[in-house]
Scaffold this motif. Structure first.
Motif, short mmCIF file in Angstrom:
data_model
loop_
_atom_site.label_atom_id
_atom_site.label_comp_id
_atom_site.label_asym_id
_atom_site.label_seq_id
_atom_site.Cartn_x
_atom_site.Cartn_y
_atom_site.Cartn_z
N ILE A 156 42.51 36.35 34.39
CA ILE A 156 42.62 37.81 34.47
C ILE A 156 41.34 38.42 35.03
O ILE A 156 41.38 39.35 35.83
CB ILE A 156 42.93 38.40 33.07
CG1 ILE A 156 44.37 38.05 32.65
CG2 ILE A 156 42.73 39.91 33.06
CD1 ILE A 156 44.71 38.45 31.23
N SER A 157 40.19 37.87 34.63
CA SER A 157 38.91 38.42 35.10
C SER A 157 38.80 38.40 36.61
O SER A 157 38.18 39.30 37.21
CB SER A 157 37.74 37.65 34.48
OG SER A 157 37.58 36.37 35.07
N THR A 158 39.39 37.39 37.25
CA THR A 158 39.27 37.27 38.70
C THR A 158 40.05 38.35 39.45
O THR A 158 39.81 38.56 40.64
CB THR A 158 39.74 35.88 39.19
OG1 THR A 158 41.13 35.71 38.89
CG2 THR A 158 38.93 34.78 38.52
N VAL A 165 40.11 42.71 44.06
CA VAL A 165 40.24 44.10 44.52
C VAL A 165 38.94 44.65 45.11
O VAL A 165 38.91 45.79 45.58
CB VAL A 165 40.74 45.03 43.39
CG1 VAL A 165 42.07 44.56 42.85
CG2 VAL A 165 39.72 45.15 42.27
N LEU A 166 37.85 43.85 45.07
CA LEU A 166 36.58 44.35 45.59
C LEU A 166 36.66 44.65 47.08
O LEU A 166 36.15 45.67 47.54
CB LEU A 166 35.47 43.33 45.33
CG LEU A 166 34.98 43.21 43.88
CD1 LEU A 166 33.90 42.13 43.79
CD2 LEU A 166 34.43 44.54 43.38
N GLY A 167 37.31 43.78 47.84
CA GLY A 167 37.44 43.99 49.29
C GLY A 167 38.16 45.29 49.61
O GLY A 167 37.62 46.14 50.35
N PRO A 168 39.38 45.48 49.08
CA PRO A 168 40.07 46.75 49.32
C PRO A 168 39.29 47.96 48.82
O PRO A 168 39.32 49.02 49.44
CB PRO A 168 41.38 46.58 48.53
CG PRO A 168 41.60 45.10 48.48
CD PRO A 168 40.23 44.51 48.39
N ALA A 169 38.57 47.78 47.68
CA ALA A 169 37.80 48.90 47.12
C ALA A 169 36.69 49.33 48.08
O ALA A 169 36.47 50.53 48.29
CB ALA A 169 37.20 48.50 45.78
N PHE A 208 35.14 44.92 35.18
CA PHE A 208 36.36 44.23 34.73
C PHE A 208 36.13 42.72 34.75
O PHE A 208 36.44 42.01 33.78
CB PHE A 208 37.52 44.62 35.64
CG PHE A 208 38.86 44.03 35.24
CD1 PHE A 208 39.73 44.75 34.46
CD2 PHE A 208 39.24 42.78 35.69
CE1 PHE A 208 40.97 44.24 34.09
CE2 PHE A 208 40.47 42.23 35.34
CZ PHE A 208 41.34 42.96 34.54
N PHE A 209 35.60 42.23 35.86
CA PHE A 209 35.31 40.80 36.00
C PHE A 209 34.30 40.34 34.94
O PHE A 209 34.53 39.35 34.23
CB PHE A 209 34.78 40.51 37.40
CG PHE A 209 34.25 39.11 37.58
CD1 PHE A 209 35.11 38.04 37.66
CD2 PHE A 209 32.88 38.88 37.67
CE1 PHE A 209 34.62 36.74 37.81
CE2 PHE A 209 32.38 37.59 37.83
CZ PHE A 209 33.25 36.52 37.90
#
Length: 420
Positions: free
Chosen positions: A162-164, A169-173, A190-191
């Motif tokens: 789940i942490s991953t 989503v870092l790239g899209p963010a 979150f990670f």
């Protein structure tokens, strides 16, 4: 370094003891490099070096410490405790370990040079895919002595997966909102939250209970497990509240930390009397390790309870000394402390060895001094006091003990004939 020479992927027919000792030395070698990076970061506060990017080096330090030390030592211990002996020299497990180590070395080399860029992201992604496959192997091949172990190990693995999601989503963010956006920062938190409070803490806790043969009574375990599960999810609200201003996150975190305190109350109630008997029989050095480790856990719970005070919630993020101190409290005091206890129990960290004994004492002394300085300096900053304003040289000097202590421990592991 040792792990560079072992990347030839030892064959599955190598003697299991030798292969597993190489795993362990690789883990501690990663820990040593992470400690050196941390030492350099503290040196940069004293004397900036134009050719060293502080933020890039910080990324390298954190990735190697988390994914090269904590992740891989848990890999070793989960295999040791739960994979049947006849399968532990399986070529798949062995090659997966070294591919994961290759990913760590890639991050170790690339992050300090480029930060989050093409190659560092490639190695980070490789590590994530390796962790997915490792979770699958443990889920399918592990043999547990009790349903409690099975449930806790699988829960830890689920939290790790789940942490991953935060990483994905870092790239899209970045593309849509930028690195300064709340979404990007929350994804990172979150990670980190589910890595430390879900995957690392639960995995090392079940390993600790296993190696001491401590079993929680079923009625108490059910309460402990449910409360811990809910608390782990709800306490994510604290880092979220740093970036989204809404009182609902304060109340969710408040509920979460209360449930966490009650969960550990049930854990103590379930195994406390049995643990007390075992504790009395321990040598002085081992008792000291237990005190440092569980003292750190108690401090963590108290600090989280202090977030009842709204001002504490704010400064817990704004004052950097508090942030670093809390991360090291978790990583060095609690999780690494429990790892040391487990390694001593299975005789891979022999306390009769002068190297091991020196390393352990130096490690916890350095850890304690640096934590006291970090939190004390944070308190003085909060109250606007000039005291400890010149503590950086002392902090750097105390930090020298961490890599030296790990070198002593590596020496003791190399010398011991005991296999994992």
């Amino acid at each position: 370094m040792f792990f560079f020479t072992t990347l030839v992927f030892p064959k599955a027919n190598n003697r299991i003891g030798n292969m597993k000792k190489s795993w362990l030395i690789a883990c501690f070698s990663n820990f040593f490099i992470a400690a050196l990076m941390g030492l350099l970061l503290r040196f940069l506060y004293l004397t900036p070096i134009d050719t060293v990017n502080f933020q890039f080096l910080l990324h390298g330090h954190s990735h190697v410490a988390m994914l090269g030390w904590l992740y891989l030592i848990l890999y070793c211990l989960l295999v040791h405790f739960y994979i049947p002996k006849e399968q532990q020299n399986n070529a798949v497990l062995n090659r997966l370990f070294w591919i994961t180590e290759l990913a760590v070395i890639g991050m170790m080399v690339r992050f300090p040079v480029e930060g989050y860029a093409l190659l560092s992201i490639v190695f980070s992604t490789l590590h994530i895919f390796c962790s997915y496959y490792f979770s699958y192997l443990i889920w399918k091949k592990a043999v547990f002595q009790s349903d409690q172990e099975k449930k806790l190990v699988r829960t830890a693995l689920i939290f790790m997966i789940i942490s991953t999601f935060g990483v994905w989503v870092l790239g899209p963010a970045v593309g849509m909102l930028g690195k300064a956006s709340a979404f990007f920062q929350i994804a990172i938190q979150f990670f980190l939250h589910f890595q430390f409070n879900g995957w690392f803490l639960i995995a090392v806790l079940v390993l600790f209970l296993s190696q001491l043969s401590l079993k929680i009574p079923p009625a108490i375990f059910g309460k402990f497990y449910i409360l811990l599960l809910i608390a782990t999810v709800f306490t994510l609200a604290l880092p979220v509240s740093w970036y989204l201003e809404d009182s609902v996150f304060y109340w969710i975190n408040l509920f979460g930390v209360l449930l966490q305190a009650v969960a550990f109350y049930y854990l103590i109630k379930g195994v406390g009397s049995e643990f007390a008997v075992l504790f009395q029989k321990l040598p002085v050095l081992e008792k000291s390790i237990y005190i440092f480790t569980f003292g750190s856990l108690a401090v963590k719970i108290v600090i989280q309870l202090l977030t009842f005070i709204p001002e504490i919630t704010v400064v817990s993020h704004q004052i950097r000394n508090f942030v670093i101190g809390f991360i090291h409290l978790n990583m060095l005091g609690i999780i690494t402390g429990m790892v040391f206890i487990i390694l001593i129990k299975i005789k891979l960290l022999p306390t009769h060895s002068l190297f091991a004994k020196t390393g352990i004492i130096l490690f916890f002394a350095s850890y304690l001094i640096t934590e006291v300085i970090l939190f004390s300096k944070g308190v003085f900053i909060y109250f606007g006091s000039p005291l400890l304003s010149q503590a950086t040289p002392i902090l750097f000097a105390a930090s020298i003990g961490l890599p030296l202590s790990i070198l002593c421990i590596i020496s003791s592991i190399i010398k011991t004939k005991q296999s994992l």
